[in-house]
Design a protein around this motif. Structure first.
Motif, PDB file in Angstrom:
ATOM      1  N   ILE A   1       0.867  -1.191   0.000  1.00 27.62           N
ATOM      2  CA  ILE A   1       0.000   0.000   0.000  1.00 27.62           C
ATOM      3  C   ILE A   1       0.898   1.233   0.000  1.00 27.62           C
ATOM      4  CG2 ILE A   1      -1.732   1.299   1.304  1.00 27.62           C
ATOM      5  CD1 ILE A   1      -2.858  -1.342   2.254  1.00 27.62           C
TER       6      ILE A   1
ATOM      7  N   GLN B   1      -4.739   3.142  -2.935  1.00 28.12           N
ATOM      8  CA  GLN B   1      -4.621   1.757  -2.475  1.00 28.12           C
ATOM      9  C   GLN B   1      -5.114   1.618  -1.039  1.00 28.12           C
ATOM     10  OE1 GLN B   1      -0.411   1.559  -3.326  1.00 28.12           O
ATOM     11  NE2 GLN B   1      -0.723   0.166  -5.053  1.00 28.12           N
TER      12      GLN B   1
ATOM     13  N   SER C   1      -8.968   1.886  -1.050  1.00 29.15           N
ATOM     14  CA  SER C   1      -9.544   0.693  -1.662  1.00 29.15           C
ATOM     15  C   SER C   1      -9.473  -0.492  -0.699  1.00 29.15           C
ATOM     16  CB  SER C   1      -8.798   0.370  -2.955  1.00 29.15           C
ATOM     17  OG  SER C   1      -9.283  -0.824  -3.528  1.00 29.15           O
ATOM     18  N   TYR C   2      -8.327  -0.656  -0.017  1.00 22.91           N
ATOM     19  CA  TYR C   2      -8.161  -1.768   0.922  1.00 22.91           C
ATOM     20  C   TYR C   2      -9.215  -1.699   2.032  1.00 22.91           C
ATOM     21  CZ  TYR C   2      -5.994  -4.885   4.348  1.00 22.91           C
ATOM     22  OH  TYR C   2      -5.754  -5.900   5.249  1.00 22.91           O
TER      23      TYR C   2
END
Length: 400
Positions: A68, A73, A76-77
């Protein structure tokens, strides 16, 4: 087994902000206990009926999350793991390691089912774009290593306070040190903390090339806690010793050290003139154990070290703290909070009558009616001099 101290002061703050539409920012020097605080708080949430699926924990210095790299990112995670029909509690440790992390934090904040908590080991966390983007939408909880009261709470026996106080200074107030048995292990642990702060929070972030010179500035500040100083004085002293350095470079180093929470810069306040002064500062450090680690156990000014301990405790108790100027005299601390102003003079001992009179003189010259305290390590019955209360410093540290 890990020695877990319930950091009640900070835990109660987190509890009070639970489900409040604010980003909770826990800031403080590395290894002061921020992640452990989140562990304790997560246990509390589970006791309140929060399911594991509602809690998302990420330490962004962990290898688990090396992939990440930016805010997209990160967002989104977390988004993929949210419970759509319940409140989610999101904990992001060392979030400053993710590029433009503030955008991910803001995107999570505006979702109705997210309660966001973040930590950082650098004041950069709340500077620049983040402060602008999140202005008015976060609350900062400033965390310090263990107070003396927290430190001794780990010992079943509350006697021998002087011995415990000396160990608190020498072995450091970082919580994990309580799990280490030998001086060798403690020094190795402190070396790791110091190196991490130096390399991750200062050298890397500020692109500093001359690490040896930076170490020299740190050593100077650690050796002069409680003394009035300035960038010019530090530069002149080091140049005279054959280490030529500019005032501008010293200033940049001091700012970087302050941002990493390893030192605290304290300005002066003119008590009679009721104004803040722009010249002359004192520096205190986040942990005395780091001083002994860096400078060794050579004889130190125990009065200034006690001063350092009192300064940090005043911060813990929610005061804004200044060095007081009263004419040509000085009061160690002018402490201000929502209830008013208090004055503190700190001395290791005032058994000598001349020392006592000197310490009382500056407090006595203040003509307002705010509380005045003289804190010392002398074990004497509580006494008052013209309204100035002399209190044993250890009793004061354990009071609240």
């Amino acid at each position: 087994m890990k020695n877990l101290i319930n950091r009640t002061q900070y835990l109660e703050q987190l509890k009070s902000f639970k489900d409040i539409q604010l980003i909770k920012v826990v800031s403080g020097i590395r290894r002061c206990g921020k992640s452990t605080l989140f562990d304790i708080y997560c246990d509390y949430l589970k006791q309140q009926g929060i399911d594991d699926s509602q809690i998302i924990r990420m330490n962004l210095e962990s290898g688990e999350f090396y992939n990440i790299q930016d805010y997209r990112q990160l967002f989104s995670y977390v988004k993929e793991r949210l419970c759509s029909d319940k409140m989610n509690y999101i904990f992001l440790d060392e979030v400053q390691n993710v590029k433009e992390f503030q955008k991910a934090v803001d995107s999570l904040f505006i979702l109705n089912n997210c309660d966001v908590y973040i930590t950082g080991s650098n004041a950069y966390l709340l500077s620049g774009e983040l402060a602008t983007l999140l202005s008015g939408r976060y609350v900062e909880i400033k965390m310090l290593p263990l107070s003396f009261k927290e430190y001794i709470s780990s010992f079943p026996d509350k006697t021998d306070l002087i011995i415990k106080y000396n160990n608190y200074l020498l072995n450091s107030s970082f919580p994990y040190v309580l799990n280490l048995k030998s001086r060798k292990d403690i020094l190795a642990y402190l070396d790791g903390i110091y190196s991490s702060i130096l390399l991750k929070d200062i050298v890397s972030r500020h692109k500093i090339q001359d690490i040896e010179m930076l170490n020299s500035v740190i050593a100077y500040v650690f050796d002069n806690i409680g003394n009035l100083t300035s960038s010019t004085k530090i530069a002149n002293t080091m140049t005279s010793a054959g280490k030529k350095i500019s005032v501008k470079t010293v200033e940049s180093y001091l700012n970087a050290l302050s941002e990493s929470f390893i030192i605290y810069k304290v300005g002066r306040y003119d008590v009679k003139g009721k104004q803040y002064l722009t010249t002359g500062f004192k520096y205190y450090i986040a942990d005395i154990g780091l001083r002994y680690y860096l400078l060794g156990t050579k004889r130190a000014d125990m009065g200034h070290i006690l001063e350092n301990v009192i300064y940090l405790e005043l911060l813990r108790r929610g005061y804004r703290v200044y060095v007081g100027k009263v004419g040509t005299a000085e009061v160690d601390f002018v402490a201000v909070n929502e209830n008013g102003t208090e004055y503190y003079q700190v001395a290791y001992s005032v058994i000598d009558e001349n020392t006592l009179n000197r310490e009382l003189a500056s407090l006595d010259s203040i003509r307002d009616h705010n509380p005045k305290y003289l804190l010392t390590m002398d074990f004497v019955p509580p006494v008052s001099y013209n309204g100035i209360k002399q209190i044993n410093a250890l009793d004061w540290l354990l009071k609240n």
